[in-house]
Design an enzyme around this catalytic site. Structure first.
Site, mmCIF file in Angstrom:
data_model
loop_
_atom_site.group_PDB
_atom_site.id
_atom_site.type_symbol
_atom_site.label_atom_id
_atom_site.label_comp_id
_atom_site.label_asym_id
_atom_site.label_seq_id
_atom_site.Cartn_x
_atom_site.Cartn_y
_atom_site.Cartn_z
ATOM 1 N N HIS A 254 32.224 15.627 126.524
ATOM 2 C CA HIS A 254 32.516 15.036 125.002
ATOM 3 C C HIS A 254 33.806 14.191 125.057
ATOM 4 C CE1 HIS A 254 32.801 15.385 120.710
ATOM 5 N NE2 HIS A 254 34.289 15.429 121.106
ATOM 6 N N LYS B 50 31.651 19.697 129.711
ATOM 7 C CA LYS B 50 30.825 20.747 129.408
ATOM 8 C C LYS B 50 29.846 21.737 130.174
ATOM 9 C CE LYS B 50 29.317 17.273 125.586
ATOM 10 N NZ LYS B 50 27.919 16.673 125.036
ATOM 11 N N GLU C 269 39.088 17.846 116.149
ATOM 12 C CA GLU C 269 38.668 18.359 117.159
ATOM 13 C C GLU C 269 39.841 19.008 118.202
ATOM 14 O OE1 GLU C 269 34.608 15.499 117.723
ATOM 15 O OE2 GLU C 269 36.333 15.465 119.525
ATOM 16 N N TYR D 257 30.213 21.353 116.267
ATOM 17 C CA TYR D 257 29.190 20.306 115.991
ATOM 18 C C TYR D 257 28.484 20.257 114.670
ATOM 19 C CZ TYR D 257 29.041 18.789 121.080
ATOM 20 O OH TYR D 257 29.234 18.101 122.398
ATOM 21 N N ASN E 262 25.048 15.966 129.354
ATOM 22 C CA ASN E 262 25.829 14.484 129.643
ATOM 23 C C ASN E 262 27.206 14.789 129.950
ATOM 24 O OD1 ASN E 262 26.706 15.135 127.025
ATOM 25 N ND2 ASN E 262 25.782 13.507 126.113
HETATM 26 P P1 IDP Z 1 28.448 11.836 121.823
HETATM 27 O O1 IDP Z 1 28.720 13.081 122.894
HETATM 28 O O2 IDP Z 1 28.177 10.586 122.814
HETATM 29 O O3 IDP Z 1 29.303 11.661 120.886
HETATM 30 P P2 IDP Z 1 26.492 12.627 119.929
HETATM 31 O O4 IDP Z 1 25.610 11.902 119.047
HETATM 32 O O5 IDP Z 1 27.838 13.080 118.964
HETATM 33 O O6 IDP Z 1 26.956 12.152 121.076
HETATM 34 O O7 IDP Z 1 25.578 13.944 120.061
HETATM 35 C C1 IDP Z 1 26.642 15.212 120.324
HETATM 36 C C2 IDP Z 1 25.920 15.949 121.727
HETATM 37 O O8 IDP Z 1 24.712 16.245 121.231
HETATM 38 C C3 IDP Z 1 25.479 14.873 122.892
HETATM 39 O O9 IDP Z 1 26.883 14.485 123.613
HETATM 40 C C4 IDP Z 1 24.403 15.536 123.708
HETATM 41 O O10 IDP Z 1 25.133 16.589 124.465
HETATM 42 C C5 IDP Z 1 23.419 15.967 122.187
HETATM 43 N N1 IDP Z 1 22.662 15.318 121.935
HETATM 44 C C6 IDP Z 1 22.771 13.961 121.102
HETATM 45 N N2 IDP Z 1 21.670 13.378 121.054
HETATM 46 C C7 IDP Z 1 20.763 14.145 121.568
HETATM 47 C C8 IDP Z 1 19.227 13.924 121.465
HETATM 48 O O11 IDP Z 1 18.649 12.981 121.201
HETATM 49 N N3 IDP Z 1 18.493 14.933 122.252
HETATM 50 C C9 IDP Z 1 19.132 15.946 122.894
HETATM 51 N N4 IDP Z 1 20.560 16.308 122.827
HETATM 52 C C10 IDP Z 1 21.309 15.234 122.194
HETATM 53 MG MG MG Z 2 30.091 12.584 119.035
#
Ligand code: IDP
Ligand code: MG
Length: 153
Positions: free
Chosen positions: A125, A19, A136, A59, A122
């Site tokens: 992905h 990312k 994807e 997304y 984070n």
């Molecule tokens: P993942 O990447 O671990 O699968 P997902 O729930 O699919 O997590 O969420 C996609 C992305 O959205 C996350 O990797 C993160 O960048 C962002 N995200 C998820 N939850 C939050 C939140 O509570 N606050 C802000 N950003 C979030």
């Molecule tokens: Mg996810």
């Protein structure tokens, strides 16, 4: 870009994305080393800047979530590196390697624990199911761009 992926790849492919925080922090090489040290083979890779439409499409499942708009701003804020990875049981193995979405909750030694700043930024992905992995991969890669896919060449 859309690719019709066949079902003979189901259990061994996942999509990673380095990312914009990963590329901004000059962590591309380090993070890819973790993938390779864990036994993942790289079957496709490119560096791109996501358009707003592409990020929203990728997304779409999160479009009703409160963090969606910020997520799109973040994902379009700099270059991303989508990578197709192959390993037995790739989706599950890769989710273990990257750790929980929130780095504060991620296991020691996982990529997000090591390098991520917060739940949004984070670093990486990883697909969450085989079906989503195929969708994807098709979001970013054409068949020609993927190497050594069983039954494709
Ligand atoms: P993942 O990447 O671990 O699968 P997902 O729930 O699919 O997590 O969420 C996609 C992305 O959205 C996350 O990797 C993160 O960048 C962002 N995200 C998820 N939850 C939050 C939140 O509570 N606050 C802000 N950003 C979030
Ligand atoms: Mg996810």
């Amino acid at each position: 870009m859309r690719t019709n992926l066949t079902e003979n790849n189901l259990n061994n492919k996942t999509l990673a994305i380095l990312k914009p925080d990963c590329t901004r922090k000059n962590l591309i090489g380090k993070v890819i080393s973790h993938f390779q040290n864990a036994g993942f083979k790289i079957r496709g890779m490119k560096m791109i800047k996501l358009t707003e439409d592409s990020a929203k499409g990728f997304y779409e499942v999160h479009k009703e979530r409160p963090f969606f708009n910020d997520l799109i701003i973040y994902m379009t804020s700099g270059p991303c590196v989508p990578i197709v990875l192959e390993k037995e049981n790739a989706v599950e193995e890769f989710r273990k390697l990257i750790g929980a979405t929130d780095p504060a909750k991620a296991e020691e030694g996982t990529i997000r624990k090591l390098y991520a700043d917060n739940i949004q930024e984070n670093i990486v992905h990883g697909s969450d199911s085989n079906d989503n992995a195929l969708k994807e991969i098709a979001h970013f890669f054409s068949r020609k761009e993927l190497l050594e896919i069983n039954g494709w060449q």
